[in-house]
Design a protein around this motif. Structure first.
Motif, PDB file in Angstrom:
ATOM      1  N   ARG A 162      72.187 -41.377  21.151  1.00 19.25           N
ATOM      2  CA  ARG A 162      71.750 -41.152  19.762  1.00 19.25           C
ATOM      3  C   ARG A 162      71.705 -39.670  19.408  1.00 19.25           C
ATOM      4  O   ARG A 162      72.129 -39.269  18.324  1.00 19.25           O
ATOM      5  N   GLU A 163      71.182 -38.857  20.312  1.00 19.83           N
ATOM      6  CA  GLU A 163      71.080 -37.423  20.039  1.00 19.83           C
ATOM      7  C   GLU A 163      72.467 -36.803  19.877  1.00 19.83           C
ATOM      8  O   GLU A 163      72.690 -35.979  18.995  1.00 19.83           O
ATOM      9  N   CYS A 165      75.242 -38.386  18.879  1.00 19.81           N
ATOM     10  CA  CYS A 165      75.856 -38.856  17.634  1.00 19.81           C
ATOM     11  C   CYS A 165      75.181 -38.254  16.409  1.00 19.81           C
ATOM     12  O   CYS A 165      75.831 -38.008  15.392  1.00 19.81           O
ATOM     13  N   LYS A 166      73.895 -38.013  16.502  1.00 19.33           N
ATOM     14  CA  LYS A 166      73.194 -37.332  15.407  1.00 19.33           C
ATOM     15  C   LYS A 166      73.761 -35.916  15.224  1.00 19.33           C
ATOM     16  O   LYS A 166      73.998 -35.467  14.100  1.00 19.33           O
ATOM     17  N   ALA A 169      77.183 -36.170  13.586  1.00 25.55           N
ATOM     18  CA  ALA A 169      77.083 -36.491  12.160  1.00 25.55           C
ATOM     19  C   ALA A 169      76.692 -35.267  11.335  1.00 25.55           C
ATOM     20  O   ALA A 169      77.118 -35.121  10.179  1.00 25.55           O
ATOM     21  N   GLU A 170      75.899 -34.391  11.926  1.00 25.62           N
ATOM     22  CA  GLU A 170      75.421 -33.206  11.208  1.00 25.62           C
ATOM     23  C   GLU A 170      76.405 -32.047  11.254  1.00 25.62           C
ATOM     24  O   GLU A 170      76.150 -31.007  10.634  1.00 25.62           O
ATOM     25  N   VAL A 199      75.143 -47.306  17.114  1.00 21.71           N
ATOM     26  CA  VAL A 199      74.744 -45.924  16.841  1.00 21.71           C
ATOM     27  C   VAL A 199      75.770 -45.215  15.960  1.00 21.71           C
ATOM     28  O   VAL A 199      75.405 -44.351  15.157  1.00 21.71           O
ATOM     29  N   ASP A 202      74.625 -45.975  12.660  1.00 19.72           N
ATOM     30  CA  ASP A 202      73.316 -45.420  12.309  1.00 19.72           C
ATOM     31  C   ASP A 202      72.816 -44.474  13.414  1.00 19.72           C
ATOM     32  O   ASP A 202      71.995 -44.852  14.248  1.00 19.72           O
ATOM     33  N   PRO A 203      73.303 -43.232  13.433  1.00 16.89           N
ATOM     34  CA  PRO A 203      72.874 -42.283  14.466  1.00 16.89           C
ATOM     35  C   PRO A 203      71.422 -41.841  14.317  1.00 16.89           C
ATOM     36  O   PRO A 203      70.886 -41.187  15.216  1.00 16.89           O
ATOM     37  N   TYR A 204      70.792 -42.194  13.212  1.00 16.68           N
ATOM     38  CA  TYR A 204      69.414 -41.770  12.959  1.00 16.68           C
ATOM     39  C   TYR A 204      68.397 -42.878  13.223  1.00 16.68           C
ATOM     40  O   TYR A 204      67.246 -42.771  12.805  1.00 16.68           O
ATOM     41  N   THR A 206      65.561 -45.138  14.971  1.00 15.01           N
ATOM     42  CA  THR A 206      64.379 -44.712  15.717  1.00 15.01           C
ATOM     43  C   THR A 206      64.441 -45.200  17.167  1.00 15.01           C
ATOM     44  O   THR A 206      65.291 -46.030  17.520  1.00 15.01           O
ATOM     45  N   TYR A 210      66.365 -48.563  18.501  1.00 13.70           N
ATOM     46  CA  TYR A 210      67.355 -48.491  19.588  1.00 13.70           C
ATOM     47  C   TYR A 210      66.975 -49.431  20.721  1.00 13.70           C
ATOM     48  O   TYR A 210      67.816 -50.163  21.249  1.00 13.70           O
TER      49      TYR A 210
END
Length: 360
Positions: A162-163, A165-166, A169-170, A199, A202-204, A206, A210
């Motif tokens: 997740r971290e 992919c977040k 995305a940014e 993910v 939705d990489p964001y 919670t 997850y």
């Protein structure tokens, strides 16, 4: 350029992407002209990006909807200082040899060691990815989801998924490609594919969301054995985090993935966990096969973590018992039809003859 036009002419429908990439190695031309470009651009990617830009410019009028894709891979990971990519060019940044113990942007990831004396520094890689996003309109990521040194070891990367992919995305990343294996093998591949798909959308999400995704998959895939398999998965992730070793997708022995002490101490507990899981689904041959397949990852991790104590330094009787267990694992994998070598990156050939001196 003539080859590109020939390729495009053979397509039965208009192409949207054209991939032109370097070879899968570290080789580079060191002639005077290429060396001059490397120096100007501050990176070995200099000659590649200039070449790709020329191809993209030449075909743009005839193929206005076509995007030329190339890789930022190994020696070309670092972006050029001078050249910017044309709008019809996409860069796909490869995370090969990135550390998967830590997130891609974790400032604590800084270790020198291991085979090849490889230097792990995810912060530097994250900076390269950010810079690529600034000089190209379309940025992709080529992510790795398999431990190529050992197809029968769980590759504990899902806690940083997740971290990562977040961060993608940014930083202008449009798409992510997950490089798994092309062969059937015993690992949490199905779970990995499921979680990556979730993910990517939705990489964001919670922590609770997850965790719920993991439970959802476990229930559906392992049936009444799901709680035991979930406990085993949690144990592996926790042990990996405790080891705090940096590790990548290849060229590291299995024991580096987990804290050896945990694996050895928990031998009876985890073994009993699998006995309970198999008993819960013994009436369903499909579910039982899935549990037995994932159990192979435990047997492999245990043998790998006990290799030094049992095989290298053990008594004659202990060495003999270790060899017997290792050969049983090889035979089970062959029986299952898993074609790859347990000990290192394999091909499409069957398992090689059992070699007791090979690291499991």
């Amino acid at each position: 350029l003539a080859s590109v036009y020939n390729w495009l002419a053979t397509d039965t429908k208009p192409a949207e992407l054209l991939s032109i990439c370097q070879n899968d190695n570290m080789a580079a031309c060191n002639c005077e002209n290429c060396t001059k470009v490397y120096q100007e651009e501050g990176s070995d990617s200099g000659t590649l990006v200039r070449f790709i830009n020329r191809i993209a410019e030449a075909i743009e009028e005839d193929y206005p909807d076509l995007t030329v894709v190339t890789l930022a891979y190994m020696r070309t990971e670092k972006p050029p200082k001078v050249t910017k990519m044309r709008d019809n060019v996409a860069i796909q940044y490869c995370t090969h040899f990135a550390c998967y113990q830590h997130a891609i942007n974790d400032p604590e990831c800084d270790e020198y060691g291991g085979l090849w004396g490889y230097y792990f520094n995810n912060t530097a890689r994250a900076a390269d990815l950010v810079e690529w996003g600034k000089i190209c309109k379309t940025l992709y990521v080529w992510e790795y989801g398999s431990f190529f040194s050992n197809y029968y070891a769980y590759f504990p990367t899902l806690d940083v998924l997740r971290e990562n992919c977040k961060f993608y995305a940014e930083n202008n990343v449009k798409e992510v490609f997950l490089n798994g294996t092309w062969e059937d093998k015993a690992e949490f591949d199905e779970l990995r594919t499921y979680l990556h798909a979730k993910v990517y959308w939705d990489p964001y999400m919670t922590d609770d969301e997850y965790s719920a995704c993991i439970d959802d998959f476990m229930r559906g895939y392992y049936g009444d054995a799901w709680k035991e398999i979930r406990a085993y998965y949690d144990f592996l992730e926790e042990s990996s985090n405790k080891s705090d070793y940096c590790f990548c997708d290849a060229n590291y022995t299995t024991f580096r993935l987990f804290r050896r002490m945990d694996v050895v101490i928990k031998e009876q507990e985890v073994t009993e966990l699998f006995e309970k899981a198999k008993a819960a689904v013994k009436a369903d041959s499909v579910l039982l096969r899935r549990v037995e397949d994932i159990e192979l990852t435990w047997q492999c991790a245990l043998l790998s973590c006990r290799y030094m104590a049992d095989y290298v330094y053990g008594s004659e009787a202990v060495r003999a018992e270790y060899q017997e267990k290792t050969k049983a694992l090889y035979d089970k994998c062959a029986e299952r039809g898993f074609p790859s070598d347990i000990g290192h990156e394999g091909g499409e050939s069957p398992l090689p003859p059992y070699n007791p001196d090979q690291y499991p």
